[in-house]
Design an enzyme around this catalytic site. Structure first.
Site, PDB file in Angstrom:
ATOM      1  N   ASP A  10       0.859  -1.177   0.000  1.00  0.00           N
ATOM      2  CA  ASP A  10       0.000   0.000   0.000  1.00  0.00           C
ATOM      3  C   ASP A  10       0.897   1.229   0.000  1.00  0.00           C
ATOM      4  OD1 ASP A  10      -1.703   2.121   0.582  1.00  0.00           O
ATOM      5  OD2 ASP A  10      -2.486   1.237   2.431  1.00  0.00           O
ATOM      6  N   ASN A  24      -5.419  12.518 -11.835  1.00  0.00           N
ATOM      7  CA  ASN A  24      -6.108  12.961 -13.040  1.00  0.00           C
ATOM      8  C   ASN A  24      -5.763  14.432 -13.249  1.00  0.00           C
ATOM      9  OD1 ASN A  24      -8.120  14.689 -11.679  1.00  0.00           O
ATOM     10  ND2 ASN A  24      -8.928  12.752 -10.903  1.00  0.00           N
ATOM     11  N   GLY A  32      -8.951   4.538  -7.388  1.00  0.00           N
ATOM     12  CA  GLY A  32      -7.676   3.832  -7.389  1.00  0.00           C
ATOM     13  C   GLY A  32      -6.644   4.442  -6.457  1.00  0.00           C
ATOM     14  N   VAL A  33      -5.407   4.502  -6.929  1.00  0.00           N
ATOM     15  CA  VAL A  33      -4.297   5.051  -6.144  1.00  0.00           C
ATOM     16  C   VAL A  33      -4.591   6.495  -5.745  1.00  0.00           C
ATOM     17  CG1 VAL A  33      -1.864   5.732  -6.257  1.00  0.00           C
ATOM     18  CG2 VAL A  33      -2.573   3.536  -7.189  1.00  0.00           C
ATOM     19  N   ASP A  34      -5.133   7.271  -6.670  1.00  0.00           N
ATOM     20  CA  ASP A  34      -5.436   8.675  -6.421  1.00  0.00           C
ATOM     21  C   ASP A  34      -6.373   8.818  -5.220  1.00  0.00           C
ATOM     22  OD1 ASP A  34      -5.570  11.444  -6.808  1.00  0.00           O
ATOM     23  OD2 ASP A  34      -6.918  11.318  -8.520  1.00  0.00           O
ATOM     24  N   GLY A 123      -4.245   1.221 -14.134  1.00  0.00           N
ATOM     25  CA  GLY A 123      -5.574   0.897 -13.612  1.00  0.00           C
ATOM     26  C   GLY A 123      -6.631   1.180 -14.667  1.00  0.00           C
ATOM     27  N   VAL A 124      -7.533   2.089 -14.327  1.00  0.00           N
ATOM     28  CA  VAL A 124      -8.630   2.393 -15.249  1.00  0.00           C
ATOM     29  C   VAL A 124      -8.162   3.036 -16.552  1.00  0.00           C
ATOM     30  CG1 VAL A 124     -10.357   2.575 -13.419  1.00  0.00           C
ATOM     31  CG2 VAL A 124      -9.147   4.611 -14.160  1.00  0.00           C
TER      32      VAL A 124
END
Length: 172
Positions: A10, A24, A32-34, A123-124
């Site tokens: 993590d 973004n 996600g990570v953000d 990720g996305v």
């Protein structure tokens, strides 16, 4: 490439001079990570992000990076970088290379000795893991970043396995 290590974990729990956020362009949190970084850092990180100048709603263009304070995280800085959306943005390889380059340049410029990074755009944003690992590790291996202790913190064992295979191949 002794200054580079890979780990499963993590990223918000790591202690480093800088933790990298796969952000973004608005830099106001997300999934996600953000989202995890923003939740762990608390409201001070969001305030720091809001203080970053914006142009047409964009605080950090794709392929670039911005640095802020870290809120409640175990680091001095959060470096926010925006990677490409693999199937939507033109020249995704160039943009991903640029995102990692801008990120590590900011770390060096701000006197960081250690930096923890996620798998940006994987990720996305849909970037293929093996190709992303090749780009990220090639950037991290550049001589101008050998003064940094660079940790790529991967979220799943499958991701770690792919990045480890790429790393091993690069070291051979």
């Amino acid at each position: 490439m002794k200054h580079i290590r890979l780990m499963l974990g993590d990223i918000t729990a790591l202690q480093a001079d800088a933790i990298v956020n796969a952000a973004n362009p608005k830099m106001l949190g997300g999934g996600g990570v953000d989202g995890a970084i923003h939740r762990a850092a608390g409201p001070d990180l969001l305030a720091a992000c809001r203080a970053v100048p914006e142009h047409d709603g964009v605080r950090c263009p794709i392929g670039e990076a911005r640095i802020t304070s870290a809120g409640n995280l175990n680091c001095r800085h959060v470096i926010h970088t925006v990677g490409p959306r693999y199937l939507l943005d033109p020249d995704p390889q160039l943009l991903l290379d640029s995102a990692y380059t801008h990120t590590l340049n900011l770390a060096v410029t701000h006197g960081c000795r250690s930096v923890a990074l996620p798998a940006v755009s994987c990720g996305v944003y849909g970037y293929p893991l093996e190709e992303a690992a090749e780009i990220a590790l090639a950037v991290a291996a550049r001589k101008e970043y050998r003064s940094l202790d660079i940790t790529f913190c991967l979220f799943s064992q499958a991701n770690l396995d792919i990045w480890t295979a790429v790393y091993t191949q690069m070291c051979d």
